[in-house]
Each structure stands twice: as structure tokens, then as C-alpha cells.
Motif scaffolding. Structure first.
Motif, short mmCIF file in Angstrom:
data_model
loop_
_atom_site.label_atom_id
_atom_site.label_comp_id
_atom_site.label_asym_id
_atom_site.label_seq_id
_atom_site.Cartn_x
_atom_site.Cartn_y
_atom_site.Cartn_z
N ALA A 72 0.81 -1.22 0.00
CA ALA A 72 0.00 0.00 0.00
C ALA A 72 0.84 1.27 0.00
CB ALA A 72 -0.93 0.01 1.21
N TYR A 73 2.13 1.15 0.30
CA TYR A 73 2.99 2.32 0.39
C TYR A 73 3.57 2.66 -0.97
CZ TYR A 73 2.78 1.79 5.44
OH TYR A 73 2.34 1.72 6.74
N PRO A 74 3.60 3.96 -1.32
CA PRO A 74 4.13 4.34 -2.62
C PRO A 74 5.64 4.27 -2.75
CG PRO A 74 3.35 6.27 -1.45
CD PRO A 74 2.99 5.07 -0.62
N PHE A 75 6.36 4.11 -1.64
CA PHE A 75 7.82 4.04 -1.71
C PHE A 75 8.34 2.93 -0.82
CE2 PHE A 75 12.05 5.05 -0.16
CZ PHE A 75 12.71 5.16 -1.36
N LEU A 76 9.31 2.17 -1.37
CA LEU A 76 9.98 1.11 -0.62
C LEU A 76 11.46 1.15 -0.94
CD1 LEU A 76 9.15 -2.49 0.10
CD2 LEU A 76 11.08 -2.09 -1.41
N THR A 77 12.28 1.02 0.08
CA THR A 77 13.72 0.85 -0.10
C THR A 77 14.17 -0.29 0.80
OG1 THR A 77 15.88 1.96 -0.16
CG2 THR A 77 14.41 2.56 1.65
N VAL A 78 15.19 -0.99 0.38
CA VAL A 78 15.73 -2.12 1.14
C VAL A 78 17.10 -1.73 1.67
CG1 VAL A 78 16.43 -4.54 1.04
CG2 VAL A 78 14.41 -3.76 -0.23
N GLU A 107 15.60 8.82 0.86
CA GLU A 107 15.59 8.14 -0.43
C GLU A 107 14.27 8.38 -1.17
OE1 GLU A 107 16.93 4.08 -0.28
OE2 GLU A 107 18.79 4.66 0.73
N PHE A 108 13.20 8.52 -0.43
CA PHE A 108 11.88 8.86 -0.99
C PHE A 108 11.98 10.18 -1.75
CE2 PHE A 108 7.74 10.96 -0.35
CZ PHE A 108 6.83 9.96 -0.67
N VAL A 138 9.30 1.44 4.24
CA VAL A 138 8.26 1.97 3.37
C VAL A 138 7.77 3.32 3.88
CG1 VAL A 138 7.52 -0.27 2.47
CG2 VAL A 138 6.48 0.61 4.56
N SER A 139 7.37 4.17 2.93
CA SER A 139 6.95 5.52 3.27
C SER A 139 5.84 5.98 2.32
CB SER A 139 8.12 6.51 3.13
OG SER A 139 9.23 6.12 3.91
N GLY A 140 4.95 6.77 2.86
CA GLY A 140 3.91 7.42 2.07
C GLY A 140 3.47 8.67 2.80
N ILE A 141 3.04 9.66 2.07
CA ILE A 141 2.60 10.91 2.68
C ILE A 141 1.13 10.76 3.11
CG2 ILE A 141 2.17 13.37 2.30
CD1 ILE A 141 4.45 13.30 0.22
N ARG A 142 0.85 11.11 4.35
CA ARG A 142 -0.51 11.09 4.89
C ARG A 142 -1.17 12.46 4.83
NH1 ARG A 142 -3.54 6.70 5.22
NH2 ARG A 142 -2.39 5.01 6.16
N ARG A 143 -0.37 13.51 5.02
CA ARG A 143 -0.93 14.86 5.10
C ARG A 143 0.10 15.87 4.62
NH1 ARG A 143 -0.23 18.69 8.48
NH2 ARG A 143 -1.75 20.30 8.88
N VAL A 144 -0.37 16.84 3.84
CA VAL A 144 0.47 17.96 3.42
C VAL A 144 -0.06 19.21 4.09
CG1 VAL A 144 1.31 19.34 1.47
CG2 VAL A 144 0.93 16.88 1.17
N GLY A 145 0.77 19.82 4.91
CA GLY A 145 0.41 21.08 5.55
C GLY A 145 0.96 22.24 4.74
N LEU A 178 2.10 11.03 -4.27
CA LEU A 178 2.80 10.20 -3.30
C LEU A 178 2.00 9.99 -2.02
CD1 LEU A 178 6.25 11.91 -3.85
CD2 LEU A 178 5.46 9.74 -4.81
N MET A 179 0.74 10.39 -2.06
CA MET A 179 -0.12 10.28 -0.88
C MET A 179 -0.53 8.82 -0.66
SD MET A 179 -0.55 13.42 0.26
CE MET A 179 -1.99 13.32 1.30
N MET A 180 -0.71 8.47 0.62
CA MET A 180 -1.29 7.17 0.97
C MET A 180 -2.77 7.23 0.63
SD MET A 180 1.05 5.16 2.39
CE MET A 180 0.09 3.97 3.28
#
Length: 146
Positions: free
Chosen positions: A15-21, A50-51, A88-95, A143-145
Motif C-alpha cells: 500500500a505504500y508508494p515508496f519502498l527501499t531495502v 531516499e523517498f 516503506v513511506s507514504g505521505i498522509r498529510r500535506v500542511g 505520493l499520498m497514501m
């Protein structure tokens, strides 16, 4: 502090738009022979950095920088050496000048860490938050979740 979701209701790895190992390094361990809790912050930072790099979002140009302003971490399982972590990372909120991320650390597809991190864009000269521009906001949208 937010009320955490039950573990079985957390987003799946996919579900996350970004993954790095990233490899678990021997130096990441504490005397209990698992990854030290302080290293988790480094893993999350690797995920955010890295995102931004992958998406071509340069937050240090034009007199701007980025600062971590809030972090909540939940530890579900210990992380052992040797091995690799999936960050993994995804943006939840943009202020107006901040981004709140949903982040997690998985090992072999199993969630070990859940985190919420918030960063703010700052003006390097004044050390004050500075709003996102339209180009940045357009990149964040995809890039939002969901």
C-alpha cells in the motif's frame, strides 16, 4: 499522541508508494543482539531521504532545508542480524510547510515497526518554516497514501 490502529488494520507493504531495502548492519545491534531502538530513527530517515531523492524533490536548494519535527514509533517485533529491512513511506498529510508520513519497517514482508513522522520545510537563513511551492505540492499529490 494519536490512537494507534490495531496491527491487523495497518496498511500492507504494497500500500505504500515508496519502498527501499537496507541491510541490517552488525553495528546496528544493542547488547540484547537486536537492532537498537535508536537505529530505527535512522532507518526511517533513510526511508524519507531516499523517498525525496527518488522523486527528484530537492528540499535543500534555494536556501531551504528540511527538519524532523515529530516522530511516533511503535515497536511490534525485534529486528535481528543478519538480514535486510524493507523501509516503506507514504505521505498522509500535506500542511502549509509540513509533511506527515506513514512509515513502517518490514522484514521479509512482516511489519516490525510502525511510525508517523512529520517534517517541515525551513528557511535556512531565518530557521523558520516556509511554505511549499506549487511544484512541490504537485509532486506530493501522487505520493499520498490512499
Amino acid at each position: 499522541m494519536t490512537v494507534p490502529l490495531p496491527l491487523n488494520e495497518r496498511p500492507a507493504l504494497e500500500a505504500y508508494p515508496f519502498l527501499t531495502v537496507h541491510p541490517v548492519r552488525y553495528g546496528d545491534l544493542d547488547p540484547n543482539n537486536h537492532v537498537n531502538n535508536a537505529v530505527i530513527g535512522t532507518y526511517l530517515e533513510i526511508g524519507r531521504t531516499e523517498f525525496f531523492d527518488r522523486e527528484g524533490i530537492r528540499l535543500t536548494a534555494e536556501g531551504r532545508g528540511i527538519s524532523l519535527v515529530h516522530m511516533e514509533v511503535e515497536f511490534h517485533r525485534e529486528i535481528l542480524y543478519p538480514g535486510f529491512v524493507q523501509i516503506v513511506s507514504g505521505i498522509r498529510r500535506v500542511g502549509s510547510s509540513s509533511l506527515t508520513f506513514d512509515q513502517a519497517v518490514f522484514v521479509d514482508g512482516v511489519r516490525h515497526i510502525s511510525a508517523s513522522t512529520t517534517t517541515a520545510q525551513v528557511d535556512k537563513a531565518t530557521k523558520r518554516s516556509t511554505p511549499w511551492n506549487d511544484v512541490q505540492r504537485a509532486k506530493f499529490e501522487r505520493l499520498m497514501m490512499r
